[in-house]
Design a protein around this motif. Structure first.
Motif, PDB file in Angstrom:
ATOM      1  N   PRO A   1       0.758  -1.247   0.000  1.00  0.00           N
ATOM      2  CA  PRO A   1       0.000   0.000   0.000  1.00  0.00           C
ATOM      3  C   PRO A   1       0.792   1.303   0.000  1.00  0.00           C
ATOM      4  CG  PRO A   1       0.277  -0.745   2.245  1.00  0.00           C
ATOM      5  CD  PRO A   1       0.999  -1.751   1.383  1.00  0.00           C
ATOM      6  N   THR A   2       2.127   1.292   0.190  1.00  0.00           N
ATOM      7  CA  THR A   2       2.803   2.562   0.501  1.00  0.00           C
ATOM      8  C   THR A   2       3.046   3.432  -0.729  1.00  0.00           C
ATOM      9  OG1 THR A   2       5.003   1.616   0.247  1.00  0.00           O
ATOM     10  CG2 THR A   2       4.029   1.481   2.441  1.00  0.00           C
TER      11      THR A   2
ATOM     12  N   TYR B   1      -1.098   5.163  -5.261  1.00  0.00           N
ATOM     13  CA  TYR B   1      -1.398   5.182  -3.835  1.00  0.00           C
ATOM     14  C   TYR B   1      -0.566   6.234  -3.115  1.00  0.00           C
ATOM     15  CZ  TYR B   1      -3.738   0.752  -4.713  1.00  0.00           C
ATOM     16  OH  TYR B   1      -4.571  -0.221  -5.202  1.00  0.00           O
TER      17      TYR B   1
ATOM     18  N   TRP C   1       0.425   7.430   0.721  1.00  0.00           N
ATOM     19  CA  TRP C   1       0.521   6.873   2.072  1.00  0.00           C
ATOM     20  C   TRP C   1       0.746   8.046   3.019  1.00  0.00           C
ATOM     21  CZ3 TRP C   1      -0.759   2.406   3.984  1.00  0.00           C
ATOM     22  CH2 TRP C   1      -0.094   1.801   5.052  1.00  0.00           C
TER      23      TRP C   1
ATOM     24  N   GLY D   1      -3.984   2.144   7.428  1.00  0.00           N
ATOM     25  CA  GLY D   1      -2.711   1.478   7.171  1.00  0.00           C
ATOM     26  C   GLY D   1      -2.514   0.198   7.956  1.00  0.00           C
TER      27      GLY D   1
ATOM     28  N   ARG E   1      -4.109   5.152   3.710  1.00  0.00           N
ATOM     29  CA  ARG E   1      -3.822   5.153   2.277  1.00  0.00           C
ATOM     30  C   ARG E   1      -4.946   5.834   1.511  1.00  0.00           C
ATOM     31  NH1 ARG E   1      -4.069  -0.169  -1.421  1.00  0.00           N
ATOM     32  NH2 ARG E   1      -6.200   0.586  -1.510  1.00  0.00           N
TER      33      ARG E   1
END
Ligand code: MLT
Length: 413
Positions: free
Chosen positions: A188-189, A348, A350, A377, A389
């Motif tokens: 996800p970052t 994405y 973050w 997160g 996110r």
């Protein structure tokens, strides 16, 4: 007596995105007037492109004529698509592949989730943390995870933290592992590895007999030159790495479903018993032929169309659109003093939550106060705590509206 696989009851009750969806639906039922903007799950919003639609129609017409009708296709995918991928997706990167090294599927989620079928239960698995939940959950189902601890970690899984402290570059594991999942650009970052940083992993895998499962589902969003699009850009990676790719985010196929997995023929792994080495390509082929009957012909024709000259232009326009959203999100969050990562080579963003807010607290606050859905997160693993996110895969109007709401919102109150 019939028994279940108990690992299923060890899993959290529902999958992260189902959980979020339930929370959002409850909120909407209680507040029917709220205009909720979804920036949670990474689902695309732009329609399929002209070339793809034309190809889908033409393929559908073929299915309507006895002379061109297709029944079962090859489980591995039609040759027209595997050859096109070799020529259009890999050759321009200087990578030579054999079409038989490519397996077409209904997406990278299924392939990353299913790949464990051909791997020993004894393997020690490592994941970056935070992580796409499919890698962990599928290894829980496959008897490789052990027990879930109160720290949110599975006892047999090795977690490799990726945080601002290490610039989101996972350190090599201290203990012995057998398989590592790497996803870059990262979900996800939204962060990436450079070619040199990825080479460290390939060299390590060669030296230590480790299999790399490399998820490149977001490679089309890369904008920076030093970021590799494929792990096979690194010398000798074919000896140690499987690569997963997807048309979902690249070409708007989240609902159409098509992806592919590259299993190089030179990738050999040891048997559980004895010293024999076996080709993973052969095993994956065997697994697919038993459990999968191929991606529909019309979908494969649609995927092929994304590689025509016009198809490529259209795909680029989709990506540019989403990456402009990413820039808007990044800059808007930075302008209100937030610390953000990603969003340069990935859709994405973050965001570090302000002091004192957990991921879920921030998720709730955003949902209730400005009606924006994000992804907490911590849902991606313990090192995701303290982050949320944002997905840039929404439409422009909603993205602008969401950022306007955030601008006038006292995030810290
Ligand atoms: C995500 O939001 O992380 C992705 O949409 C999940 C997926 O591709 O399955």
């Amino acid at each position: 007596m019939a028994k279940i696989n108990d690992n299923f009851i060890k899993l959290p009750e529902s999958y992260l995105f189902s959980d979020i969806s339930k929370k959002v639906n409850t909120y909407k039922t209680e507040h029917p007037e709220a205009k909720v903007i979804r920036m949670g799950i990474g689902d695309v919003t732009l329609p399929l492109t002209g070339e793809v639609i034309q190809s889908l129609h033409a393929a559908t017409d073929e299915m309507a004529q006895a002379a061109t009708f297709k029944g079962y296709g090859p489980e591995q995918g039609y040759r027209f698509l595997t050859e096109t991928i070799v020529k259009e997706a890999y050759l321009p990167l200087g990578i030579q592949l054999d079409p038989e090294e490519i397996f077409i599927s209904d997406g990278a989620k299924s392939d990353t989730g299913n790949f464990g079928d051909i791997l020993s239960k004894e393997n020690r698995i490592a994941v970056t943390d935070p992580v796409y939940p499919v890698y962990i959950d599928s290894n829980v189902m496959g008897y490789r995870a052990g027990e879930l601890g109160s720290n949110g970690k599975w006892s047999n899984i090795v977690y490799l933290p990726c945080t601002p402290d290490n610039n989101f570059v996972p350190a090599l594991p201290q203990e012995k592992i057998d398989v590592v999942y790497l996803c870059f650009p990262n979900n996800p970052t939204g962060t990436t590895l450079t070619r040199d940083q990825l080479k460290v992993w390939v060299d390590y895998a060669i030296k230590n007999d480790v299999l790399i499962l490399f998820d490149a589902a977001y490679e089309a969003f890369i904008t920076e030159k030093e970021v590799p699009h494929s792990i096979y850009e690194i010398e000798n990676a074919k000896k140690v790495a499987v690569e997963f790719r997807s048309f979902s985010k690249t070409a708007g196929f989240t609902g159409t479903r098509c992806g592919y997995t590259v299993v190089p023929k030179e990738l050999l792994l040891s048997c559980e018993e004895g010293d024999k080495k076996v080709s993973l390509n052969k095993l994956w082929n065997r697994r697919q032929c038993t459990k999968f009957n191929g991606t529909p012909y019309i979908i494969q024709k649609a995927a092929e169309a994304t590689f025509s000259p016009k198809g490529k232009e259209e795909v680029k326009a989709l990506i540019d659109y989403y990456m402009s959203n990413a820039k808007i999100i990044r800059e808007s969050l930075e302008n209100i003093g937030m610390k953000v990562f990603g969003g340069v080579n990935s859709p994405y963003i973050w965001m570090k939550t302000p002091e004192g807010f957990s991921s879920w607290e921030m998720f709730d606050k955003l949902l209730k106060e400005v009606n924006i859905v994000t992804t907490p997160g911590v849902g991606f693993g313990p090192s995701g705590e303290g982050f949320i996110r944002f997905s840039a895969l929404g439409n422009r109007e909603d993205t602008l509206e969401a950022m306007e709401r955030i601008k006038h919102w006292n995030i810290k109150k």
